[in-house]
Design an enzyme around this catalytic site. Sequence first.
Site, mmCIF file in Angstrom:
data_model
loop_
_atom_site.group_PDB
_atom_site.id
_atom_site.type_symbol
_atom_site.label_atom_id
_atom_site.label_comp_id
_atom_site.label_asym_id
_atom_site.label_seq_id
_atom_site.Cartn_x
_atom_site.Cartn_y
_atom_site.Cartn_z
ATOM 1 N N CYS A 246 15.642 -3.780 -7.685
ATOM 2 C CA CYS A 246 15.026 -4.940 -7.057
ATOM 3 C C CYS A 246 15.243 -6.153 -7.947
ATOM 4 C CB CYS A 246 13.533 -4.714 -6.856
ATOM 5 S SG CYS A 246 12.738 -6.097 -6.003
ATOM 6 N N SER B 150 2.149 -7.851 -0.518
ATOM 7 C CA SER B 150 1.857 -7.328 -1.857
ATOM 8 C C SER B 150 1.290 -8.487 -2.652
ATOM 9 C CB SER B 150 3.139 -6.814 -2.515
ATOM 10 O OG SER B 150 3.643 -5.743 -1.785
ATOM 11 N N LEU B 151 -0.021 -8.569 -2.700
ATOM 12 C CA LEU B 151 -0.670 -9.761 -3.251
ATOM 13 C C LEU B 151 -0.832 -9.659 -4.774
ATOM 14 C CD1 LEU B 151 -1.801 -12.365 -1.924
ATOM 15 C CD2 LEU B 151 -4.056 -11.333 -2.117
ATOM 16 N N HIS B 152 -1.569 -8.648 -5.187
ATOM 17 C CA HIS B 152 -1.726 -8.293 -6.610
ATOM 18 C C HIS B 152 -2.334 -9.378 -7.490
ATOM 19 C CE1 HIS B 152 0.589 -5.140 -4.992
ATOM 20 N NE2 HIS B 152 1.770 -5.599 -5.274
ATOM 21 N N SER C 180 6.242 -4.409 4.107
ATOM 22 C CA SER C 180 5.496 -5.005 3.004
ATOM 23 C C SER C 180 6.396 -5.964 2.232
ATOM 24 C CB SER C 180 5.038 -3.871 2.084
ATOM 25 O OG SER C 180 4.448 -4.402 0.946
ATOM 26 N N ASN D 112 -0.510 2.791 -11.183
ATOM 27 C CA ASN D 112 0.089 4.008 -11.743
ATOM 28 C C ASN D 112 0.832 3.630 -13.011
ATOM 29 O OD1 ASN D 112 -0.367 6.330 -10.026
ATOM 30 N ND2 ASN D 112 0.676 5.131 -8.448
ATOM 31 N N CYS E 219 6.529 3.416 -7.590
ATOM 32 C CA CYS E 219 7.855 3.422 -6.995
ATOM 33 C C CYS E 219 8.921 3.122 -8.036
ATOM 34 C CB CYS E 219 7.877 2.390 -5.889
ATOM 35 S SG CYS E 219 9.383 2.501 -5.016
ATOM 36 N N GLY F 232 12.573 -1.848 -3.769
ATOM 37 C CA GLY F 232 13.221 -3.044 -3.229
ATOM 38 C C GLY F 232 12.265 -3.967 -2.504
ATOM 39 N N GLU F 233 12.724 -5.188 -2.299
ATOM 40 C CA GLU F 233 11.969 -6.171 -1.496
ATOM 41 C C GLU F 233 12.573 -6.117 -0.091
ATOM 42 O OE1 GLU F 233 9.339 -8.588 -1.249
ATOM 43 O OE2 GLU F 233 10.343 -8.620 0.698
#
Length: 319
Positions: free
Chosen positions: A75, A184-186, A161, A260, A303, A129-130
């Site tokens: 990515c 995917s805010l995070h 996503s 994770n 991932c 990946g995006e």
Amino acid sequence: MGNIPDGLKRKLSSYFTFSSVKLVRKQGAIDTTLKFLWKLSDGQYVESVLIPASPSFYGEASDRHTLCVSTQVGCAYGCKFCASGLEGFKRNLKPGEVIDQVLAVETLFKKRVSGGKRLITNLVIMGMGEPLANYDNLLDALNILNSKWSANIGARKITISTSGLVPQIIKLSDQPRQYRLAISLHGATDEVRDKIMPINRKYSLSKLTDAVEIYQSKKKGSITFEYILIDGINDGVDQVPHLAMLSDRLRAKVNIIPYNNVEGLRYKRPSATSQESFMKALIDKGVRATLRREKGHDIDAACGQLRLRKEKELDSNGN
Ligand code: SF4
């Protein structure tokens, strides 16, 4: 096919392949999440994760199985906490390589599914990946998987996503199918997102929320925020009012996912107490939030980790 001449078989095999992914490793967790490492025809590796809704999966088929698929090798977006981006971007997956992740998993488990049903009922495009950076190939793949003559997976059971590619979110709102959108805010402020997600410097939260509103004005169904909770980075309750405000504005459900740990990265999963405090503060603000008990914590579930491990093995063997 045993009923065609050898010459024609050779000719056909020079034009066509039956599967573009080959299983290299299947790794199961005690709670039945299964992770697959696939080798592509050019020797690259990608991953998929099968998440059964019910622990009764081994023995009898439960009714819902979600497959998380990859859309790129590596990515380019370089989120600091993510294993997929650690070695940069290699290439986009072709539509067939996305589709074959689904078909290959179904083939592996075909004996467990009876009555002509298909195993995979839900898809999340959240693997390596995006996805929206591989827009055309992704949409080709999903439109095929959604078709009645193919896997027949309902558009509303397919969630795309993105880390926040604003132009592609707007483009997605103009295509006809009702795919679901997850962000995917995070991080709920630019300050936090800037630290861990380089994409935010290009598309800030205000540009992102504007794009999501355009998407919502054209599509039904709620969106989801994915929020990986990382110790000392984004797990402070100071993020909660901002997250609540964004969730309210965009009518978004929030999935809190404890981080994770990834070998070689300094980020850590917050303690159970911090996770609970963050959740409680969100619920107190009236946010629709769930804390995901990460099903794959014991199988390198972040991932990109299986692929990284495989590449390190190859390096240490001099390949
Ligand atoms: S979180 Fe997603 S967009 Fe960010 S580096 Fe990982 S795969 Fe890429």
